[in-house]
Design an enzyme around this catalytic site. Structure first.
Site, mmCIF file in Angstrom:
data_model
loop_
_atom_site.group_PDB
_atom_site.id
_atom_site.type_symbol
_atom_site.label_atom_id
_atom_site.label_comp_id
_atom_site.label_asym_id
_atom_site.label_seq_id
_atom_site.Cartn_x
_atom_site.Cartn_y
_atom_site.Cartn_z
ATOM 1 N N LYS A 194 0.832 -0.779 -0.273
ATOM 2 C CA LYS A 194 0.006 0.554 0.416
ATOM 3 C C LYS A 194 0.973 0.968 -0.014
ATOM 4 C CE LYS A 194 -3.508 2.588 2.171
ATOM 5 N NZ LYS A 194 -4.571 2.440 3.704
ATOM 6 N N LYS A 247 -2.668 -2.175 -3.387
ATOM 7 C CA LYS A 247 -3.338 -0.782 -3.999
ATOM 8 C C LYS A 247 -2.074 0.522 -3.647
ATOM 9 C CE LYS A 247 -6.594 2.056 -0.609
ATOM 10 N NZ LYS A 247 -7.164 2.273 0.518
HETATM 11 ZN ZN LIG Z 1 -5.296 4.034 7.710
#
Ligand SMILES: [Zn+2]
Length: 327
Positions: A194, A247
């Site tokens: 992420k 992501k």
């Molecule tokens: Zn968060």
């Protein structure tokens, strides 16, 4: 011309093009991210994400019904509490927003697969993804609260938990906590790769989770890095993650492929709020064909190797798949 190989041969009709497609897309691979909030009888449009809404628990059934009708069977819940505090106590409160939404959804829509985002940022007054020590997020103290949150979600009926905080060691902490409490069969989808990304901008409005100071670069990844993505993914595999997520999606498809090629777990790609809002804004201007762009973005993610696609366009994509436009 004496050419034996003519690639155009396989593109000569729609039937043939569909026959030789390399990427297949299925409704079962779609997850719809959805926002639930404290309060009553309210559905609020998120201004930076036209067509996306925040629902109170008593109204969320309308959307869950639309998802069911569209053939989307999985939902990722994000909670927006009425009250925030330093330690994000509403994240793990028994009557917290996500916990109440889960119990209601499981009662009214027992066949929907409910996944929960596990993080602190929607619940802390400072908007960071963990407990603060000075101006820094204290990694190890945060693990306790994350695992407590994940457990409370499982107890309220979550089918899967998805930690998105990017603290070190959180998959192991959550796995241990779930197992100790009898939830050995609750899978963990890790937001393993992420990035600290500006593509999250509209989400922060949606969830009211913008950090009140600083940014998230001390825990989310630097978008210059590729090797580090594998380091994060492999660590989470070792710690017991069941699914590895990348992501955002669109600008990170190289890493979806990298994870797919190197790890034998299912891979998920999250097409985030900024991707959604850019498409909506450009389509509203008449500059792009929204439906075609949505199809192309989704197929690209699957072609890159994702098995699971989280998208605000889940209902629309399910329809496009049904219509045979993709898949
Ligand atoms: Zn968060």
């Amino acid at each position: 011309m004496d050419m034996i190989v003519r690639p155009r041969r396989l593109r000569s009709s729609e039937v043939l093009r569909k026959m030789v497609r390399e990427t297949r897309v299925d409704r079962a691979s779609l997850i719809y991210p959805m926002f639930v909030m404290d309060g009553e009888n309210t559905v609020e449009e998120i201004s930076a994400m036209p067509g996306q809404f925040r629902y109170t628990v008593d109204r969320m059934g309308e959307e869950l019904q639309r998802l069911t009708d569209a053939g989307v069977s999985s939902v990722m819940l994000f909670g927006i509490p009425a009250v925030k505090d330093e330690v994000g106590s509403q994240a793990y409160a028994e009557d917290g927003i996500v916990q109440r939404a889960l119990r209601q959804a499981k009662k009214d829509f027992p066949d929907l697969y409910m996944i929960t985002d596990v993080c602190m940022c929607e619940y802390t007054s400072h908007g960071h993804c963990g407990v603060l020590c000075g101006h820094d997020v204290d990694n190890d103290k945060t693990l306790e609260l994350l695992s407590r949150t994940a457990l409370s979600h499982a107890q309220a009926g979550a089918d899967m938990v998805a930690p998105s905080d990017m603290m070190d060691g959180r998959i192991a902490a959550i796995r241990e906590r779930l197992d100790d409490n009898g939830f050995t069969n609750t899978p963990i989808m890790s937001y393993a790769v992420k990035f600290a990304s500006s593509f999250y901008g509209p989400f922060r409005e949606a969830a009211g989770s913008a950090p009140s100071f600083g940014d998230r670069k001390s825990y989310q990844m630097d978008f210059h890095n590729r090797r580090e993505a594998m380091k994060e993914a492999l660590l989470d595999v070792e710690e017991g993650a069941d699914i590895i997520m990348v992501k955002p999606a669109m600008s990170y498809l190289d890493l979806v492929r990298e994870v797919r090629d190197n790890i034998d777990l299912p891979v998920a790609a999250y097409s985030v709020s900024g991707e959604y809002s850019m498409v909506k804004a450009a389509a509203a201007k008449g500059w792009i064909d929204e439906e075609k762009i949505v199809c192309e973005m989704a197929v690209a993610a699957f072609r890159a190797g994702t098995d699971i696609y989280l998208t605000y366009f889940a209902k629309e994509l399910a329809r496009f798949i049904d219509q045979g436009r993709i898949g």
